[in-house]
Enzyme design. Sequence first.
Site, PDB file in Angstrom:
ATOM      1  N   ASP A  43       0.737  -1.189   0.164  1.00 28.89           N
ATOM      2  CA  ASP A  43       0.220   0.233  -0.100  1.00 28.89           C
ATOM      3  C   ASP A  43       0.758   1.365   0.010  1.00 28.89           C
ATOM      4  OD1 ASP A  43      -2.262  -1.495  -0.169  1.00 28.89           O
ATOM      5  OD2 ASP A  43      -2.850  -1.332   2.000  1.00 28.89           O
ATOM      6  N   HIS A 246      30.859   4.258  -2.067  1.00 33.84           N
ATOM      7  CA  HIS A 246      29.374   4.307  -2.360  1.00 33.84           C
ATOM      8  C   HIS A 246      28.656   4.154  -0.821  1.00 33.84           C
ATOM      9  CE1 HIS A 246      29.484   3.771  -6.858  1.00 33.84           C
ATOM     10  NE2 HIS A 246      29.519   4.768  -6.773  1.00 33.84           N
ATOM     11  N   ASP A 263      28.951  13.453   0.493  1.00 31.87           N
ATOM     12  CA  ASP A 263      28.740  13.728  -1.007  1.00 31.87           C
ATOM     13  C   ASP A 263      27.231  13.718  -1.451  1.00 31.87           C
ATOM     14  OD1 ASP A 263      28.198  13.514  -3.879  1.00 31.87           O
ATOM     15  OD2 ASP A 263      29.602  11.742  -4.060  1.00 31.87           O
ATOM     16  N   ASP A 274      25.454  18.066  -7.494  1.00 31.33           N
ATOM     17  CA  ASP A 274      26.386  16.767  -7.128  1.00 31.33           C
ATOM     18  C   ASP A 274      27.465  17.445  -6.636  1.00 31.33           C
ATOM     19  OD1 ASP A 274      27.635  14.502  -6.802  1.00 31.33           O
ATOM     20  OD2 ASP A 274      27.803  13.924  -8.859  1.00 31.33           O
ATOM     21  N   HIS A 353      38.592   5.956  -9.406  1.00 29.01           N
ATOM     22  CA  HIS A 353      37.627   6.309 -10.057  1.00 29.01           C
ATOM     23  C   HIS A 353      38.009   7.524 -10.927  1.00 29.01           C
ATOM     24  CE1 HIS A 353      36.865  10.059  -7.838  1.00 29.01           C
ATOM     25  NE2 HIS A 353      37.054   9.421  -6.432  1.00 29.01           N
ATOM     26  N   HIS A 357      31.752  13.027 -14.541  1.00 30.29           N
ATOM     27  CA  HIS A 357      30.606  12.593 -15.516  1.00 30.29           C
ATOM     28  C   HIS A 357      29.756  13.733 -15.804  1.00 30.29           C
ATOM     29  CE1 HIS A 357      28.291  12.823 -11.608  1.00 30.29           C
ATOM     30  NE2 HIS A 357      28.995  12.553 -11.173  1.00 30.29           N
ATOM     31  N   HIS A 364      24.116  11.287 -13.208  1.00 27.91           N
ATOM     32  CA  HIS A 364      25.122  10.637 -14.355  1.00 27.91           C
ATOM     33  C   HIS A 364      24.488  10.527 -15.491  1.00 27.91           C
ATOM     34  CE1 HIS A 364      27.509   7.880 -10.996  1.00 27.91           C
ATOM     35  NE2 HIS A 364      27.636   9.257 -10.881  1.00 27.91           N
ATOM     36  N   GLU A 387      35.694  15.625  -9.818  1.00 31.02           N
ATOM     37  CA  GLU A 387      35.511  15.086  -8.494  1.00 31.02           C
ATOM     38  C   GLU A 387      36.756  14.363  -8.396  1.00 31.02           C
ATOM     39  OE1 GLU A 387      32.428  12.264  -8.007  1.00 31.02           O
ATOM     40  OE2 GLU A 387      31.613  12.833  -9.892  1.00 31.02           O
ATOM     41  N   TYR A 391      41.810   7.759  -1.569  1.00 30.01           N
ATOM     42  CA  TYR A 391      41.346   6.899  -0.416  1.00 30.01           C
ATOM     43  C   TYR A 391      42.465   5.969   0.095  1.00 30.01           C
ATOM     44  CZ  TYR A 391      37.745   8.935  -3.277  1.00 30.01           C
ATOM     45  OH  TYR A 391      36.976   9.931  -4.092  1.00 30.01           O
ATOM     46  N   ARG A 408      37.530  13.550  -1.018  1.00 27.16           N
ATOM     47  CA  ARG A 408      37.062  13.624  -2.328  1.00 27.16           C
ATOM     48  C   ARG A 408      36.411  15.267  -2.508  1.00 27.16           C
ATOM     49  NH1 ARG A 408      34.226   9.992  -3.329  1.00 27.16           N
ATOM     50  NH2 ARG A 408      32.024  10.393  -2.900  1.00 27.16           N
ATOM     51  N   GLU A 410      34.166  17.742  -4.963  1.00 23.83           N
ATOM     52  CA  GLU A 410      33.451  17.746  -6.116  1.00 23.83           C
ATOM     53  C   GLU A 410      32.743  19.042  -6.177  1.00 23.83           C
ATOM     54  OE1 GLU A 410      30.392  14.787  -6.227  1.00 23.83           O
ATOM     55  OE2 GLU A 410      30.454  14.701  -8.339  1.00 23.83           O
TER      56      GLU A 410
HETATM   57  N1  GLY Z   1      27.328  11.294  -6.261  1.00 21.79           N
HETATM   58  C1  GLY Z   1      27.526  10.516  -7.244  1.00 21.79           C
HETATM   59  C2  GLY Z   1      28.761  10.862  -8.028  1.00 21.79           C
HETATM   60  O1  GLY Z   1      29.465  11.645  -7.436  1.00 21.79           O
HETATM   61  O2  GLY Z   1      29.168  10.305  -9.152  1.00 21.79           O
HETATM   62 MN    MN Z   2      29.686  13.076  -9.204  1.00 23.01          MN
HETATM   63 MN    MN Z   3      29.138  12.904  -6.069  1.00 21.34          MN
END
Ligand code: GLY
Ligand code: MN
Ligand code: MN
Length: 441
Positions: A43, A246, A263, A274, A353, A357, A364, A387, A391, A408, A410
């Site tokens: 529901d 993540h 983040d 972001d 990474h 993006h 993304h 970004e 780490y 990080r 960003e």
């Molecule tokens: N928050 C997702 C990224 O930084 O790609």
């Molecule tokens: Mn990002």
């Molecule tokens: Mn991010």
Amino acid sequence: MNAPLDPRSALTPRLDRRSRLAAAMGSGVAVIATAPERTRNRDVQHPFRFDSYFHYLTGFTEPEAVVVIIAGATPRSLLFCREKDLDREIWDGYRVGPALAAAEYGFGEAHPIAALDTLLPKLLADQPALFADIGTDAAWDARIIGWLNAVRAQARTGVTAPGEIRDIRRLLDEMRLVKDAHELDTMRRAATISADAHRRAMATTRPGLFEYQVEAELLHEFVRRGARFAAYPSIVASGPNACVLHYVENTRRLDAGDLLLIDAGCELDGYASDITRTFPVSGRFTAPQRDIYELVLASQAAAIDAVKPGNHWEQPHEAALAVLVRGFIDLGLCQGSPEAVIESGDYRRFYMHRTGHWLGLDVHDVGDYKRDGAWRPLEPGMTLTVEPGCYIRPGEGVPEAFWNIGVRIEDDVAVTPAGCEVITATTPKTVADIEALVGSA
Ligand code: GLY
Ligand code: MN
Ligand code: MN
């Protein structure tokens, strides 16, 4: 106060997008549905989020809606949406209904969604191509095949079915990649709200809080400013959690010596922001935390400098990587020459990474990163994140002073004719600005 835009105020850009799409199609019929509603548990529905392509073309936010665009000498756009229904409106709320929707959202025709199965085979008859996003939703794919078969079933009356099914995303992704003035305006507003949310989180952070209590400060600022949803689950990662890329549990208690990596970004009128910032819970960086922080900050500055027309997609990443790798060697994290560390990929133990993006209706966002095998040149109106990070998990050969440091930084940038505009620039990021703000509330 940053009130959200009324989607209907953005009619002109949406009419323009529909006519540009029709021109890019040349001929044929495009059929694009909004997202399905999804059950969360008995529901209870997940909050409804429209489909990004559908929203880009219509601005229409109700569930159960489909846009049809017929290309040709005189292009036409039709909307299918829920009918007015007093009983359903008493229980579930207002519905625009086809008649008003046609006027307010700029459609020549609008029909009840229940008429889709009757009308679509007629609209597809004798058309050369059907454009759709096949493969996104199996139930929707089955309906498209059903409409094509309904046209084929009329063959003996002399009607022909589209001979081609084409991916509408090939055209729409290209359009969405370069933002128009309305989109840039919305993204700047989203960026400002998120920047203020990060400021609020920094100001209210103190040792002893739980990560989710800092998350609450972010969400408070988003919602208070009319951005009702986060663009993605917020990462509020303290201490060793900052090295989990993540991490979204957000359940740990903050220790005085921790760094806190946040983040988080809001979604405003469908557009994502972001932002990542990393700061000391106590308000003072330790020397090793500061070494890594300054390195990541320098790498981000180098990457932002490389965001300009004429440069290609990979150049900001290459610029960030060059700075990071030199720093990893100087700090004793990697050994050898910068060229050797890049060639062997040894840096990936600390930076695994990419540097950004595309950003837009989806965090993304859509758009090819390469064209014909070559990295895509940056163009004014493209929006992306920058970004870089570092780490450092505990491990053999890793200087212990750096263990569990995760950083990080960003920002969101829009490519301009002269270079780029950092639309999240009001989020503090120098060591001095951060140390002045953290815990000041
Ligand atoms: N928050 C997702 C990224 O930084 O790609
Ligand atoms: Mn990002
Ligand atoms: Mn991010």
